[in-house]
Design a protein around this motif. Structure first.
Motif, PDB file in Angstrom:
ATOM      1  N   ARG A 184       0.841  -1.293  -0.135  1.00 26.59           N
ATOM      2  CA  ARG A 184      -0.018  -0.090  -0.079  1.00 26.59           C
ATOM      3  C   ARG A 184       0.795   1.255  -0.007  1.00 26.59           C
ATOM      4  O   ARG A 184       1.898   1.419   0.715  1.00 26.59           O
ATOM      5  CB  ARG A 184      -0.875   0.100   1.085  1.00 26.59           C
ATOM      6  N   LEU A 185       0.437   2.189  -0.817  1.00 22.59           N
ATOM      7  CA  LEU A 185       1.208   3.460  -0.863  1.00 22.59           C
ATOM      8  C   LEU A 185       1.394   4.122   0.554  1.00 22.59           C
ATOM      9  O   LEU A 185       2.450   4.370   0.853  1.00 22.59           O
ATOM     10  CB  LEU A 185       0.264   4.397  -1.684  1.00 22.59           C
ATOM     11  N   ASP A 186       0.262   4.138   1.351  1.00 18.50           N
ATOM     12  CA  ASP A 186       0.290   4.911   2.603  1.00 18.50           C
ATOM     13  C   ASP A 186       1.450   4.399   3.786  1.00 18.50           C
ATOM     14  O   ASP A 186       2.270   4.772   4.203  1.00 18.50           O
ATOM     15  CB  ASP A 186      -0.749   5.052   3.208  1.00 18.50           C
ATOM     16  N   GLY A 187       1.390   2.840   3.447  1.00 11.75           N
ATOM     17  CA  GLY A 187       2.291   2.081   4.413  1.00 11.75           C
ATOM     18  C   GLY A 187       3.881   2.544   4.118  1.00 11.75           C
ATOM     19  O   GLY A 187       4.713   2.755   4.980  1.00 11.75           O
ATOM     20  N   ARG A 194       9.476   7.579   7.788  1.00 14.14           N
ATOM     21  CA  ARG A 194       9.447   7.732   9.280  1.00 14.14           C
ATOM     22  C   ARG A 194       8.375   8.724   9.694  1.00 14.14           C
ATOM     23  O   ARG A 194       8.848   9.317  10.756  1.00 14.14           O
ATOM     24  CB  ARG A 194      10.919   7.929   9.909  1.00 14.14           C
ATOM     25  N   LEU A 195       7.349   8.516   9.159  1.00 14.07           N
ATOM     26  CA  LEU A 195       6.122   9.438   9.677  1.00 14.07           C
ATOM     27  C   LEU A 195       4.981   8.236   9.739  1.00 14.07           C
ATOM     28  O   LEU A 195       4.901   7.170   9.648  1.00 14.07           O
ATOM     29  CB  LEU A 195       5.558  10.343   8.748  1.00 14.07           C
ATOM     30  N   SER A 196       4.363   8.767  11.013  1.00 10.55           N
ATOM     31  CA  SER A 196       3.105   7.545  11.341  1.00 10.55           C
ATOM     32  C   SER A 196       1.930   7.515  10.314  1.00 10.55           C
ATOM     33  O   SER A 196       2.147   8.580   9.352  1.00 10.55           O
ATOM     34  CB  SER A 196       2.326   8.390  12.632  1.00 10.55           C
ATOM     35  N   ARG A 197       1.397   6.414  10.004  1.00  6.55           N
ATOM     36  CA  ARG A 197       0.374   6.344   9.037  1.00  6.55           C
ATOM     37  C   ARG A 197      -0.533   7.630   8.934  1.00  6.55           C
ATOM     38  O   ARG A 197      -0.850   7.848   7.986  1.00  6.55           O
ATOM     39  CB  ARG A 197      -0.369   4.966   9.356  1.00  6.55           C
ATOM     40  N   ALA A 198      -1.013   7.940  10.217  1.00  7.07           N
ATOM     41  CA  ALA A 198      -1.995   8.854  10.366  1.00  7.07           C
ATOM     42  C   ALA A 198      -1.486  10.323   9.518  1.00  7.07           C
ATOM     43  O   ALA A 198      -2.164  10.935   9.006  1.00  7.07           O
ATOM     44  CB  ALA A 198      -2.446   9.343  11.570  1.00  7.07           C
ATOM     45  N   LYS A 199      -0.268  10.603   9.903  1.00  9.50           N
ATOM     46  CA  LYS A 199       0.418  11.857   9.394  1.00  9.50           C
ATOM     47  C   LYS A 199       0.402  11.712   7.479  1.00  9.50           C
ATOM     48  O   LYS A 199       0.447  13.072   7.130  1.00  9.50           O
ATOM     49  CB  LYS A 199       1.690  12.088   9.811  1.00  9.50           C
ATOM     50  N   VAL A 200       0.794  10.695   6.963  1.00  6.30           N
ATOM     51  CA  VAL A 200       0.905  10.471   5.633  1.00  6.30           C
ATOM     52  C   VAL A 200      -0.444  10.350   5.043  1.00  6.30           C
ATOM     53  O   VAL A 200      -0.793  10.902   3.959  1.00  6.30           O
ATOM     54  CB  VAL A 200       1.701   9.351   5.183  1.00  6.30           C
ATOM     55  N   LEU A 201      -1.621  10.143   5.675  1.00  8.52           N
ATOM     56  CA  LEU A 201      -2.852  10.058   5.155  1.00  8.52           C
ATOM     57  C   LEU A 201      -3.236  11.535   4.643  1.00  8.52           C
ATOM     58  O   LEU A 201      -4.003  11.702   3.604  1.00  8.52           O
ATOM     59  CB  LEU A 201      -3.839   9.334   6.077  1.00  8.52           C
ATOM     60  N   ILE A 202      -3.046  12.430   5.474  1.00 10.98           N
ATOM     61  CA  ILE A 202      -3.409  13.810   5.299  1.00 10.98           C
ATOM     62  C   ILE A 202      -3.049  14.289   4.002  1.00 10.98           C
ATOM     63  O   ILE A 202      -3.876  14.639   3.292  1.00 10.98           O
ATOM     64  CB  ILE A 202      -3.073  14.802   6.505  1.00 10.98           C
ATOM     65  N   PRO A 203      -1.778  14.250   3.616  1.00  9.99           N
ATOM     66  CA  PRO A 203      -1.024  14.970   2.289  1.00  9.99           C
ATOM     67  C   PRO A 203      -1.541  13.957   1.137  1.00  9.99           C
ATOM     68  O   PRO A 203      -1.725  14.696   0.158  1.00  9.99           O
ATOM     69  CB  PRO A 203       0.358  15.025   2.539  1.00  9.99           C
ATOM     70  N   ILE A 204      -1.570  12.690   1.317  1.00  8.98           N
ATOM     71  CA  ILE A 204      -1.939  12.005   0.262  1.00  8.98           C
ATOM     72  C   ILE A 204      -3.674  12.354  -0.054  1.00  8.98           C
ATOM     73  O   ILE A 204      -3.893  12.420  -1.314  1.00  8.98           O
ATOM     74  CB  ILE A 204      -1.928  10.263   0.525  1.00  8.98           C
TER      75      ILE A 204
END
Length: 259
Positions: A184-187, A194-204
């Motif tokens: 998966r892209l977000d993972g 080295r960011l949390s999954r929650a933090k990458v979901l926002i910009p994606i």
């Protein structure tokens, strides 16, 4: 007609689809268009539209055969384009300051854009320990040469060189190995930066992530080998190899982060 085309492209690409469609239509009416520098995704869209017309051709040129960013000549099919000038100039940046070798692609890009030059006017940038070679549209070359005097607090000199003098340095990739539960892209983005999954979901989800230069808002998109991913503000990386599965069923990946 464009409403039908839109279904094949992301909404954020529709404006470029309109521009490219206009270039093709004008070529059908015997006009020639020299574009700004296009990224690989834009080049793909333009090629797709050109291929829909039997009377139009396109020639791409980025200053050398392996260029990532290229200008395009869109013209009637009877026009001979091989000798056409694609308006690409080479600028060399040098300095007597030892800190020059510490500068990277982002430093040069920031200095160029800081002069008010649009990204569309800039081709590939090749930093090295001895300075930098970068390609620009001919219409801004003199302005760049006269006004680029500092890069990240390093005072520099610039010179216009013939294209055959280009030293296209290889892309530097910082390799890293990952073990991920899925493709998966977000993972994968989460692990690379080295960011949390929650933090990458926002910009994606906000449209600030691209896969192969195409905006991607689906966090669950499965990545594959050779995909190039960019996250605004963090840089970009490439999936160099999917090496297989571990005994626990996790994917082993080799990633290359662009320096």
């Amino acid at each position: 007609m464009n409403e039908l085309l839109y279904t094949h492209f992301h909404p954020d690409e529709h404006r470029f689809v309109d521009k490219a469609s206009e270039w093709v239509e004008r070529a059908e009416q015997h006009a020639v268009k020299l574009t700004d520098f296009l990224d690989p995704r834009q080049a793909f869209i333009l090629t797709t539209l050109v291929n829909r017309s039997q009377d139009v051709q396109v020639r791409f040129d980025g200053g050398h055969p392996d260029a990532e960013r290229r200008r395009a000549l869109v013209a009637p099919d009877y026009r001979v384009l091989d000798a056409e000038d694609t308006g690409i100039r080479l600028i060399e940046v040098t300095s007597l300051d030892d800190k020059l070798k510490e500068l990277d692609h982002g430093d040069y890009m920031g200095a160029i854009l800081g002069l008010g030059i649009k990204r569309d006017k800039i081709g590939d940038i090749y930093p090295s320990e001895n300075g930098c070679h970068f390609l620009v549209a001919a219409e801004v070359a003199d302005y760049m040469r006269l006004n680029l005097s500092q890069v990240h607090r390093v005072h520099v000199q610039t010179e216009l060189l013939p294209l055959e003098k280009l030293h296209a340095t290889g892309t530097k990739l910082e390799e890293m190995s990952l073990s991920v539960a899925s493709l998966r892209l977000d993972g994968i983005v989460s692990d690379v930066y080295r960011l949390s999954r929650a933090k990458v979901l926002i910009p994606i989800k906000a449209g600030r992530c691209k896969v192969n230069w195409k905006q991607e808002e689906d966090p669950s998109k499965a990545l594959k080998q050779d995909d190039v991913i960019s996250l605004q503000g963090f840089g970009r990386f490439k999936v160099l190899e999917i090496e297989g599965l571990t005994k626990k069923g996790r994917f082993r990946l080799k990633i290359g982060k662009y320096a």
